[in-house]
Design an enzyme around this catalytic site. Structure first.
Site, PDB file in Angstrom:
ATOM      1  N   SER A 107      -9.378 -11.398  17.284  1.00  0.00           N
ATOM      2  CA  SER A 107      -9.775 -11.514  18.685  1.00  0.00           C
ATOM      3  C   SER A 107     -11.210 -11.003  18.854  1.00  0.00           C
ATOM      4  O   SER A 107     -12.119 -11.512  18.200  1.00  0.00           O
ATOM      5  CB  SER A 107      -8.770 -10.755  19.560  1.00  0.00           C
ATOM      6  OG  SER A 107      -8.904 -11.094  20.913  1.00  0.00           O
ATOM      7  N   ASP A 245      -2.129 -20.079  21.210  1.00  0.00           N
ATOM      8  CA  ASP A 245      -3.079 -18.976  21.362  1.00  0.00           C
ATOM      9  C   ASP A 245      -3.950 -19.139  22.600  1.00  0.00           C
ATOM     10  O   ASP A 245      -4.397 -20.243  22.927  1.00  0.00           O
ATOM     11  CB  ASP A 245      -3.973 -18.923  20.124  1.00  0.00           C
ATOM     12  CG  ASP A 245      -4.513 -17.536  19.830  1.00  0.00           C
ATOM     13  OD1 ASP A 245      -4.883 -16.825  20.779  1.00  0.00           O
ATOM     14  OD2 ASP A 245      -4.564 -17.171  18.649  1.00  0.00           O
ATOM     15  N   HIS A 272      -1.201 -15.331  20.294  1.00  0.00           N
ATOM     16  CA  HIS A 272      -2.360 -14.545  19.895  1.00  0.00           C
ATOM     17  C   HIS A 272      -2.053 -13.503  18.813  1.00  0.00           C
ATOM     18  O   HIS A 272      -2.968 -12.869  18.306  1.00  0.00           O
ATOM     19  CB  HIS A 272      -2.929 -13.842  21.135  1.00  0.00           C
ATOM     20  CG  HIS A 272      -4.336 -13.361  20.998  1.00  0.00           C
ATOM     21  ND1 HIS A 272      -5.363 -14.154  20.540  1.00  0.00           N
ATOM     22  CD2 HIS A 272      -4.896 -12.141  21.260  1.00  0.00           C
ATOM     23  CE1 HIS A 272      -6.490 -13.457  20.535  1.00  0.00           C
ATOM     24  NE2 HIS A 272      -6.226 -12.241  20.950  1.00  0.00           N
TER      25      HIS A 272
END
Length: 297
Positions: A107, A245, A272
């Site tokens: 991320s 995601d 995610h």
């Protein structure tokens, strides 16, 4: 498979006038250096998902980025820049004597990993980009697409609260909760390491750099875009992304097309956090890539 483990070593690393806390698992010349998401999250959720790679003979190192977890938590907002965090990563690498590493960024940690790779490419064996992007404006357009699935009235409601600054309103918070369970973690019960990180979220770095939530970008990274520069990277790159995601497969494909030496894996039944949502598919992908590019056994 992931499990919670006690680190073999805990380090205090001076970073400028402050200190960050790093954790090390296992031994060996092949080091996986983990950069967790946020900004502002302690490293628990990513550390505990990857410390198990010691079973494959890797040393795993993670650290609480400045402002998070057990590290110092200054309130000077000028510290919250991607450039400063790049130098923080390099300080940790040098101080712990890690040599060339497999850099794994998840991320926001992927944005940081890309920036680090462009600044210090000579220090990397491989780059692993998990559930991340290299083009924030493109991501914003993808997030609008995900939000639109809530329906036009809900999107209008969200836009009204964003314009008025009433993001704490229950109806706005409810919409964000739905999006989080669709596109951040689809498990009915979120794992303990994820809860620990989220419960200790420092919103100072997060709001300064990203914004007030996962689906609204207003911070100093809102225009960040490194797609045009990614062709400079020569090290092997692994890109993984969950099929649902929030940082979408379209964002992942954009990175793959910009890179010279990359492979992309879309992980089913995951959003995610595929390492928690679908570990059966995730770990063989990661282990296979690392084993193809490891320097010692």
């Amino acid at each position: 498979m992931w499990r919670e483990m006690r680190p073999d070593n805990r380090y205090e690393v001076p970073v400028g006038a402050h200190k960050v806390i790093a954790y090390s698992f296992g031994t060996g010349d092949d080091v996986i250096l983990c950069l967790n998401g946020g900004p502002g999250l302690p490293c628990d959720y990513l550390r505990d998902a990857h410390s198990c790679m010691v079973d494959e003979g890797y040393r795993v190192v993670a650290f609480d980025q400045l402002g998070t977890g057990a590290s110092d938590r200054p309130t000077d907002t000028s510290l919250w820049t991607i450039e400063r965090y790049v130098e923080e990563v390099e300080t940790v690498r040098q101080t712990l004597g890690l040599g060339k590493v497999h850099l794994l960024g998840h991320s926001w940690g992927g944005w940081l990993g890309i920036e680090y790779a462009l600044t210090y490419p000579e220090n990397l064996k491989t780059l692993i980009l998990e559930d991340t992007v290299a083009d924030i404006p493109h991501l914003v357009s993808e997030l609008e697409r995900l939000r639109s699935a809530l329906g036009s009235e809900t999107v209008a409601m969200m836009q009204k609260h964003e314009a008025e600054g009433t993001l704490d309103h229950p109806e706005y918070a409810a919409a964000i909760t739905i999006l989080n369970y669709r596109h951040v973690c689809r498990l009915p019960e979120w794992p303990a390491p994820v809860k620990r990180s989220l419960d200790d979220w420092n919103m100072g770095p997060y709001c300064t750099m990203q914004g007030p939530n996962e689906f609204l970008y207003t911070g100093n990274l809102k225009d960040w875009n490194r797609i045009a520069d990614m062709g400079k990277l020569k090290m092997p790159v692994l890109i993984t992304v969950g099929e649902h995601d929030e940082l979408t497969p379209a964002c992942a494909l954009r990175m793959k097309m910009a890179l010279k030496n990359a492979e992309l894996h879309v992980l089913r039944n995951a959003s995610h956090m595929p390492f928690y949502e679908n570990p059966t598919d995730y770990y063989p992908v990661l282990t296979g890539f690392l084993n193809r590019h490891r320097s010692s056994r």
